[in-house]
Design a protein around this motif. Structure first.
Motif, mmCIF file in Angstrom:
data_model
loop_
_atom_site.group_PDB
_atom_site.id
_atom_site.type_symbol
_atom_site.label_atom_id
_atom_site.label_comp_id
_atom_site.label_asym_id
_atom_site.label_seq_id
_atom_site.Cartn_x
_atom_site.Cartn_y
_atom_site.Cartn_z
ATOM 1 N N SER A 54 -0.437 6.379 -5.362
ATOM 2 C CA SER A 54 -0.280 5.744 -6.892
ATOM 3 C C SER A 54 1.253 6.052 -7.280
ATOM 4 C CB SER A 54 -2.087 6.019 -7.517
ATOM 5 O OG SER A 54 -1.838 7.606 -7.643
ATOM 6 N N GLN A 105 -5.097 9.195 -1.347
ATOM 7 C CA GLN A 105 -4.494 7.362 -2.132
ATOM 8 C C GLN A 105 -3.486 7.847 -2.112
ATOM 9 O OE1 GLN A 105 -7.541 6.927 -4.564
ATOM 10 N NE2 GLN A 105 -7.348 4.304 -4.370
ATOM 11 N N VAL A 150 1.069 1.004 -5.087
ATOM 12 C CA VAL A 150 1.405 0.046 -5.923
ATOM 13 C C VAL A 150 0.184 -0.034 -6.093
ATOM 14 C CG1 VAL A 150 0.606 -2.569 -7.207
ATOM 15 C CG2 VAL A 150 2.686 -1.168 -6.906
ATOM 16 N N HIS A 151 -0.647 -1.100 -4.880
ATOM 17 C CA HIS A 151 -2.157 -1.421 -4.451
ATOM 18 C C HIS A 151 -3.058 -0.082 -4.090
ATOM 19 C CE1 HIS A 151 -0.878 -5.777 -3.953
ATOM 20 N NE2 HIS A 151 0.194 -4.845 -3.837
ATOM 21 N N LYS A 152 -2.960 1.029 -4.319
ATOM 22 C CA LYS A 152 -3.517 2.487 -4.277
ATOM 23 C C LYS A 152 -3.779 2.457 -2.562
ATOM 24 C CE LYS A 152 -5.128 2.697 -8.719
ATOM 25 N NZ LYS A 152 -3.371 3.951 -9.097
ATOM 26 N N ALA A 153 -3.408 2.457 -1.712
ATOM 27 C CA ALA A 153 -3.495 2.771 -0.330
ATOM 28 C C ALA A 153 -3.329 3.908 0.026
ATOM 29 C CB ALA A 153 -2.288 2.387 0.387
ATOM 30 N N HIS A 161 5.425 -0.269 -2.443
ATOM 31 C CA HIS A 161 3.718 -1.394 -2.418
ATOM 32 C C HIS A 161 2.713 -1.273 -2.319
ATOM 33 C CE1 HIS A 161 1.975 -4.823 -0.480
ATOM 34 N NE2 HIS A 161 2.308 -5.613 -1.387
#
Length: 136
Positions: A95, A93, A66-69, A63
């Motif tokens: 990904s 980041q 997916v949100h490029k945290a 997750h």
């Protein structure tokens, strides 16, 4: 070593950090995710050029990717009897890798998760912010 004395702490270069990550015998690191409740997970990893790659199943790590945290990833190696070791910290980041050509290439890396599950998703962490310290 006497009381109040210890080993010299030296900063590692970017190249030394990458080489240390590549040579780590277990290739196990820890990914830290921020949020309302920060969490840290151990993962098996591989170095791919200038980035770190790991495999995962759907869940918290997936997750975040997916949100490029932005995440932190840490690996260390210590020799307790000699009081020497190193620690490398990557902040970058995350990904999900979804390009078929890149996935085919990543599948050839020495990256075998120890935990059960398919771990079919590949996650990449950039290493633009990479630092390391070494006890000599």
């Amino acid at each position: 070593m006497g009381k109040g004395r210890g080993r010299e702490v030296a900063q590692m270069t970017h190249e030394e950090c990458i080489k240390s990550l590549e040579r780590h015998p277990s290739r196990v690191g820890r990914i830290a995710l921020a949020g309302p409740r920060p969490v840290i997970f151990p993962v098996n990893y591989a170095v791919d050029g200038e980035s770190i790659v790991f495999r995962t199943d759907p869940g918290t790590k997936f997750h975040a990717a997916v949100h490029k945290a932005y995440v932190a990833f840490e690996v260390d190696m210590v020799e307790p009897s000699w009081h020497i070791g190193w620690s490398v910290l990557a902040r970058g980041q995350a990904s999900v890798v979804d390009d078929p050509t890149e996935l085919k290439r990543l599948k050839s890396l020495p990256l075998e998760p120890w935990a059960e599950g398919e771990k079919a998703s590949y996650v990449r962490i950039d290493t633009k912010l990479l630092s390391g310290r070494q006890l000599k």
